[in-house]
Design an enzyme around this catalytic site. Structure first.
Site, PDB file in Angstrom:
ATOM      1  N   GLY A  18       0.781  -1.228   0.000  1.00 40.73           N
ATOM      2  CA  GLY A  18       0.000   0.000   0.000  1.00 40.73           C
ATOM      3  C   GLY A  18       0.818   1.287   0.000  1.00 40.73           C
ATOM      4  O   GLY A  18       1.794   1.433  -0.740  1.00 40.73           O
ATOM      5  N   TYR A 196     -10.602   2.056  15.051  1.00 41.65           N
ATOM      6  CA  TYR A 196      -9.734   2.584  13.993  1.00 41.65           C
ATOM      7  C   TYR A 196      -9.768   4.118  13.999  1.00 41.65           C
ATOM      8  O   TYR A 196      -8.720   4.773  13.966  1.00 41.65           O
ATOM      9  CB  TYR A 196     -10.192   2.037  12.635  1.00 41.65           C
ATOM     10  CG  TYR A 196      -9.381   2.534  11.466  1.00 41.65           C
ATOM     11  CD1 TYR A 196      -8.092   2.073  11.237  1.00 41.65           C
ATOM     12  CD2 TYR A 196      -9.905   3.475  10.582  1.00 41.65           C
ATOM     13  CE1 TYR A 196      -7.349   2.533  10.151  1.00 41.65           C
ATOM     14  CE2 TYR A 196      -9.162   3.942   9.496  1.00 41.65           C
ATOM     15  CZ  TYR A 196      -7.886   3.460   9.289  1.00 41.65           C
ATOM     16  OH  TYR A 196      -7.148   3.927   8.226  1.00 41.65           O
TER      17      TYR A 196
END
Ligand SMILES: NC(=O)c1ccc[n+]([C@@H]2O[C@H](COP(=O)([O-])OP(=O)(O)OC[C@H]3O[C@@H](n4cnc5c(N)ncnc54)[C@H](OP(=O)(O)O)[C@@H]3O)[C@@H](O)[C@H]2O)c1
Length: 310
Positions: A18, A196
């Site tokens: 990523g 998160y």
């Protein structure tokens, strides 16, 4: 946008995939020496070999899926990018690993110019780190907090550019919804998305507090939302979120957009004095109200020091 970073020392966490991998490739192309920090030996070695191969082939291969090849100019004038990238293994959720990593980095590098705190995780269930912290918080915030503090003198000896890869999702973060200790330890767990978002809010608060506390020492810290990107992170979340999001990954931007957002903060000389800010990809934005709460930033810093005292 970017100038040469020839000879500069960079450390990138979560560099095997990523955003981290893309940023690593781009840093190599502008001449930096990059240490990739990865938790999995297999994934780390594979990414290292592929980056070296890509460097040998001129850095023009695709790095992931349908992503376009990175568009950074090659400023290395013929030196071997493959020789400038190395791998360190560490699981950032465990403080012992982070301490070992920091000791190895400090032994190798008298000065560190760029630290990209990028590794990120989301966990479908509440699980705990070796020290008993909720794993998302332990990885995304505490691991990077500890690593950065342990590398402080090396950052001060170098250019000291810190980039904390946060998320637009920090806006849903709420570190006032319970005692910080209960959030950190998962006792106030309200699901994967909240955990998160809380950890990404912590990234922005850590950034502004670093700028306040370390600003006079030549170190800068900025936070960035790298874009909504087709990366592996979506495959690692809860089943419900996977079902919801995975079909849309086809329409998401490539990881290179995130890599460039990182480069914008470390390689653009006009940003050399910019610190304590939040960027939405390339553009500076005002983060959430809680992310601007100085008292909360200070409290989170002080508690994080307590939580990471080995
Ligand atoms: N993708 C998006 O749309 C998006 C949006 C906003 C923010 N972000 C942020 O961007 C950053 C990079 O994520 P990404 O999208 O590039 O996802 P990714 O492809 O899943 O990359 C995450 C990286 O972090 C590593 N990592 C996870 N837990 C770790 C641990 N305990 N110790 C060391 N490394 C660990 C992963 O290693 P493994 O391969 O071993 O799992 C991987 O290399 C994250 O901070 C994320 O929150 C992403």
């Amino acid at each position: 946008m970017s100038g040469s970073l020839k000879g500069q020392v960079a450390v990138v966490t979560g560099a095997n995939s990523g955003v981290g991998r893309s940023a690593t490739g781009m840093l190599l192309r502008v001449g930096a020496h990059v240490t990739m920090v990865c938790r999995s030996p297999e994934r780390g070695e594979r990414a290292l070999a592929e980056l070296r191969q890509s460097a040998a082939a001129g850095g023009s291969r695709r790095t992931q899926g349908r992503a376009s090849a990175d568009e950074m100019p090659d400023l290395t004038s013929g030196d071997s990018a493959g020789a400038r990238v190395e791998l360190e293994l560490a699981d950032l959720s465990g403080q012992e690993d982070v301490r070992d990593l920091a000791a190895r980095l400090a032994a190798k590098h008298p000065a560190i110019d760029i630290l990209v705190n990028n590794a990120g995780v989301t966990r479908p269930r509440c699980v705990h780190s070796p020290e008993g912290f909720e794993l998302t918080f332990a990885t995304n915030h505490l691991g990077h907090f500890l690593l950065t503090r342990l590398l402080r003198d090396r950052l001060e000896a170098g250019r000291g550019r810190i980039v904390n890869v946060s998320s637009r999702g920090h806006q849903s973060g709420d570190l006032r919804r319970a005692e910080l200790e209960d959030i950190a330890r998962g006792r106030a767990w309200e699901g994967a998305l909240q955990a998160y978002a809380d950890s990404k809010l912590a990234n922005v608060l850590f950034t502004s507090e670093t700028a306040r506390r370390w600003g006079s020492r030549g170190v800068t810290a900025n936070a960035v939302h790298p874009g909504v990107l087709a990366t592996e992170i979506w495959k690692k979340t809860s089943l419900a979120a996977r079902v919801l999001v995975l079909p849309f990954t086809w329409f998401m931007a490539s990881p290179e957009v995130g890599g460039k957002a990182v480069m914008n903060l470390v390689a653009d000389p006009s940003r050399d004095d910019v610190t304590g800010r939040y960027f939405h990809v390339q553009q500076e934005k005002t983060p959430s109200a809680q992310a601007r709460d100085e008292a909360l930033a200070c409290e989170l810093w002080d508690r994080s020091v307590e939580w990471t005292r080995g």
